[in-house]
Design a protein around this motif. Sequence first.
Motif, PDB file in Angstrom:
ATOM      1  N   GLU A 237      97.792 -51.495   2.206  1.00 30.88           N
ATOM      2  CA  GLU A 237      98.728 -52.053   3.182  1.00 30.88           C
ATOM      3  C   GLU A 237      98.224 -53.371   3.753  1.00 30.88           C
ATOM      4  O   GLU A 237      99.010 -54.246   4.128  1.00 30.88           O
ATOM      5  N   LEU A 238      96.910 -53.530   3.800  1.00 31.23           N
ATOM      6  CA  LEU A 238      96.332 -54.813   4.205  1.00 31.23           C
ATOM      7  C   LEU A 238      96.350 -55.798   3.055  1.00 31.23           C
ATOM      8  O   LEU A 238      96.579 -57.001   3.251  1.00 31.23           O
ATOM      9  N   ALA A 239      96.129 -55.310   1.846  1.00 27.08           N
ATOM     10  CA  ALA A 239      96.149 -56.195   0.680  1.00 27.08           C
ATOM     11  C   ALA A 239      97.508 -56.858   0.515  1.00 27.08           C
ATOM     12  O   ALA A 239      97.601 -58.032   0.126  1.00 27.08           O
ATOM     13  N   GLN A 240      98.569 -56.133   0.818  1.00 30.17           N
ATOM     14  CA  GLN A 240      99.910 -56.725   0.735  1.00 30.17           C
ATOM     15  C   GLN A 240     100.049 -57.878   1.720  1.00 30.17           C
ATOM     16  O   GLN A 240     100.682 -58.896   1.422  1.00 30.17           O
ATOM     17  N   ALA A 241      99.444 -57.743   2.892  1.00 31.00           N
ATOM     18  CA  ALA A 241      99.477 -58.824   3.878  1.00 31.00           C
ATOM     19  C   ALA A 241      98.670 -60.022   3.395  1.00 31.00           C
ATOM     20  O   ALA A 241      99.073 -61.180   3.578  1.00 31.00           O
ATOM     21  N   VAL A 242      97.522 -59.769   2.776  1.00 35.42           N
ATOM     22  CA  VAL A 242      96.700 -60.856   2.239  1.00 35.42           C
ATOM     23  C   VAL A 242      97.460 -61.595   1.146  1.00 35.42           C
ATOM     24  O   VAL A 242      97.427 -62.832   1.068  1.00 35.42           O
ATOM     25  N   LEU A 243      98.152 -60.848   0.297  1.00 30.14           N
ATOM     26  CA  LEU A 243      98.948 -61.465  -0.763  1.00 30.14           C
ATOM     27  C   LEU A 243      99.974 -62.431  -0.183  1.00 30.14           C
ATOM     28  O   LEU A 243     100.147 -63.553  -0.679  1.00 30.14           O
ATOM     29  N   PHE A 244     100.651 -62.027   0.873  1.00 28.70           N
ATOM     30  CA  PHE A 244     101.614 -62.917   1.521  1.00 28.70           C
ATOM     31  C   PHE A 244     100.931 -64.176   2.048  1.00 28.70           C
ATOM     32  O   PHE A 244     101.378 -65.298   1.796  1.00 28.70           O
ATOM     33  N   LEU A 245      99.822 -64.011   2.777  1.00 28.45           N
ATOM     34  CA  LEU A 245      99.125 -65.158   3.352  1.00 28.45           C
ATOM     35  C   LEU A 245      98.599 -66.098   2.269  1.00 28.45           C
ATOM     36  O   LEU A 245      98.519 -67.319   2.475  1.00 28.45           O
ATOM     37  N   ALA A 246      98.236 -65.553   1.123  1.00 31.70           N
ATOM     38  CA  ALA A 246      97.710 -66.371   0.029  1.00 31.70           C
ATOM     39  C   ALA A 246      98.807 -67.122  -0.713  1.00 31.70           C
ATOM     40  O   ALA A 246      98.546 -68.164  -1.323  1.00 31.70           O
ATOM     41  N   SER A 247     100.021 -66.610  -0.660  1.00 30.58           N
ATOM     42  CA  SER A 247     101.110 -67.170  -1.457  1.00 30.58           C
ATOM     43  C   SER A 247     101.751 -68.373  -0.782  1.00 30.58           C
ATOM     44  O   SER A 247     101.582 -68.611   0.419  1.00 30.58           O
ATOM     45  N   ASP A 248     102.523 -69.128  -1.560  1.00 31.91           N
ATOM     46  CA  ASP A 248     103.251 -70.269  -1.011  1.00 31.91           C
ATOM     47  C   ASP A 248     104.374 -69.840  -0.076  1.00 31.91           C
ATOM     48  O   ASP A 248     104.921 -70.675   0.654  1.00 31.91           O
ATOM     49  N   GLU A 249     104.705 -68.555  -0.074  1.00 31.60           N
ATOM     50  CA  GLU A 249     105.706 -68.042   0.865  1.00 31.60           C
ATOM     51  C   GLU A 249     105.226 -68.191   2.307  1.00 31.60           C
ATOM     52  O   GLU A 249     106.025 -68.218   3.228  1.00 31.60           O
ATOM     53  N   ALA A 250     103.918 -68.285   2.487  1.00 26.47           N
ATOM     54  CA  ALA A 250     103.331 -68.442   3.816  1.00 26.47           C
ATOM     55  C   ALA A 250     102.924 -69.894   4.073  1.00 26.47           C
ATOM     56  O   ALA A 250     101.995 -70.158   4.835  1.00 26.47           O
ATOM     57  N   SER A 251     103.627 -70.831   3.472  1.00 29.34           N
ATOM     58  CA  SER A 251     103.240 -72.240   3.539  1.00 29.34           C
ATOM     59  C   SER A 251     103.235 -72.813   4.951  1.00 29.34           C
ATOM     60  O   SER A 251     102.577 -73.818   5.211  1.00 29.34           O
ATOM     61  N   PHE A 252     103.976 -72.193   5.891  1.00 25.18           N
ATOM     62  CA  PHE A 252     104.006 -72.670   7.274  1.00 25.18           C
ATOM     63  C   PHE A 252     103.319 -71.695   8.215  1.00 25.18           C
ATOM     64  O   PHE A 252     103.504 -71.736   9.426  1.00 25.18           O
ATOM     65  N   VAL A 253     102.513 -70.807   7.658  1.00 25.96           N
ATOM     66  CA  VAL A 253     101.756 -69.835   8.452  1.00 25.96           C
ATOM     67  C   VAL A 253     100.321 -70.320   8.519  1.00 25.96           C
ATOM     68  O   VAL A 253      99.601 -70.301   7.527  1.00 25.96           O
ATOM     69  N   ASN A 254      99.896 -70.762   9.693  1.00 31.47           N
ATOM     70  CA  ASN A 254      98.573 -71.354   9.840  1.00 31.47           C
ATOM     71  C   ASN A 254      98.027 -71.067  11.233  1.00 31.47           C
ATOM     72  O   ASN A 254      98.745 -71.167  12.228  1.00 31.47           O
ATOM     73  N   GLY A 255      96.758 -70.683  11.295  1.00 30.71           N
ATOM     74  CA  GLY A 255      96.102 -70.447  12.574  1.00 30.71           C
ATOM     75  C   GLY A 255      96.499 -69.162  13.253  1.00 30.71           C
ATOM     76  O   GLY A 255      96.275 -68.993  14.453  1.00 30.71           O
ATOM     77  N   THR A 256      97.049 -68.218  12.502  1.00 26.38           N
ATOM     78  CA  THR A 256      97.542 -66.991  13.116  1.00 26.38           C
ATOM     79  C   THR A 256      96.463 -65.916  13.190  1.00 26.38           C
ATOM     80  O   THR A 256      95.515 -65.896  12.403  1.00 26.38           O
ATOM     81  N   ASP A 257      96.648 -65.004  14.130  1.00 31.14           N
ATOM     82  CA  ASP A 257      95.923 -63.739  14.177  1.00 31.14           C
ATOM     83  C   ASP A 257      96.881 -62.725  13.568  1.00 31.14           C
ATOM     84  O   ASP A 257      97.719 -62.154  14.250  1.00 31.14           O
ATOM     85  N   PHE A 258      96.800 -62.539  12.255  1.00 27.49           N
ATOM     86  CA  PHE A 258      97.789 -61.765  11.508  1.00 27.49           C
ATOM     87  C   PHE A 258      97.474 -60.281  11.649  1.00 27.49           C
ATOM     88  O   PHE A 258      96.615 -59.742  10.958  1.00 27.49           O
ATOM     89  N   VAL A 259      98.164 -59.635  12.572  1.00 21.93           N
ATOM     90  CA  VAL A 259      97.840 -58.254  12.954  1.00 21.93           C
ATOM     91  C   VAL A 259      98.588 -57.265  12.067  1.00 21.93           C
ATOM     92  O   VAL A 259      99.816 -57.318  11.956  1.00 21.93           O
ATOM     93  N   VAL A 260      97.842 -56.370  11.433  1.00 19.88           N
ATOM     94  CA  VAL A 260      98.419 -55.293  10.622  1.00 19.88           C
ATOM     95  C   VAL A 260      97.774 -54.003  11.099  1.00 19.88           C
ATOM     96  O   VAL A 260      96.675 -53.641  10.675  1.00 19.88           O
ATOM     97  N   ASP A 261      98.441 -53.325  12.039  1.00 13.37           N
ATOM     98  CA  ASP A 261      97.774 -52.214  12.730  1.00 13.37           C
ATOM     99  C   ASP A 261      98.663 -51.013  12.998  1.00 13.37           C
ATOM    100  O   ASP A 261      98.275 -50.125  13.770  1.00 13.37           O
TER     101      ASP A 261
END
Length: 284
Positions: A237-261
Amino acid sequence: MSTNGSASRGRLAGKNAIITGAAGGIGLETTILFLREGASVLMSDISEPALEKAVLIAREKAPHMTGKVETMKCDVSKEADVKAVVDVLDAWGGVDIMFNNAGIMHGDDADAIDTPEKIWDLTHNINVKGVWFGSKHAVLSLRKHKKTNASIINTASVVALVGSATPQLAYTASKGAVMAMTRELAIVHAREGFRFNALCPAPLNTPLLQDWLGDDQEKRHRREIHFPTGRFGEAIELAQAVLFLASDEASFVNGTDFVVDGGMTRAYVTPEGPPTKPPQNLAR
């Protein structure tokens, strides 16, 4: 997102990734997803035997991968080791994704009175200096290869946002440092096209947590009662979040505290009743 062993849909096609702490838990699950999505992955970990087993699992779980996967031993607390890992990717065309995931939560980590200094130093050398070294050499590689679109993901924790019911001062302080460092790196390097985000997991059902909890049922209960779902999260469930952050789909996601809890940090009280079970269609 891929939910089975089918061929990659290419969300990371042509990208080169380094994953530290890749021999198990979030690191291994992320490796599998990255390979399924077209990336080439260099798996690093401090344990060579664990890496040898992990890469076999990764190849089995991603049989249709179009990239490649290799392994390399690395002690992230040593800058020379981290630099050597990053340098390997020169032959691949340089780094596109750096997942600084390696970390430690020691069983002797306690409160301000009882935490041994050697445990404090060990924890910060791995959890904080390791992220610094990984970020530093990723940036140097990106500049060397003139890349302008890259994702660096650093594993922090929800304990950087909320206090822990069970004392683990060195770990908590180290993850707070990771979060603060990630925010600053995100601002400093934004104009270069390098995105930095901090992944903030709740306690997960990983070997790291299970080893730390051991047979202490009281310690385990103090953890589980904080989850609205009544269960720990799973590494996938965390790996799926990492995949999103690594992909170009997250191109405007920067400096976040990406909480998966699972809602843990939003809960004042948790509901009663039996725990929920993880969805059965998660990629494995």
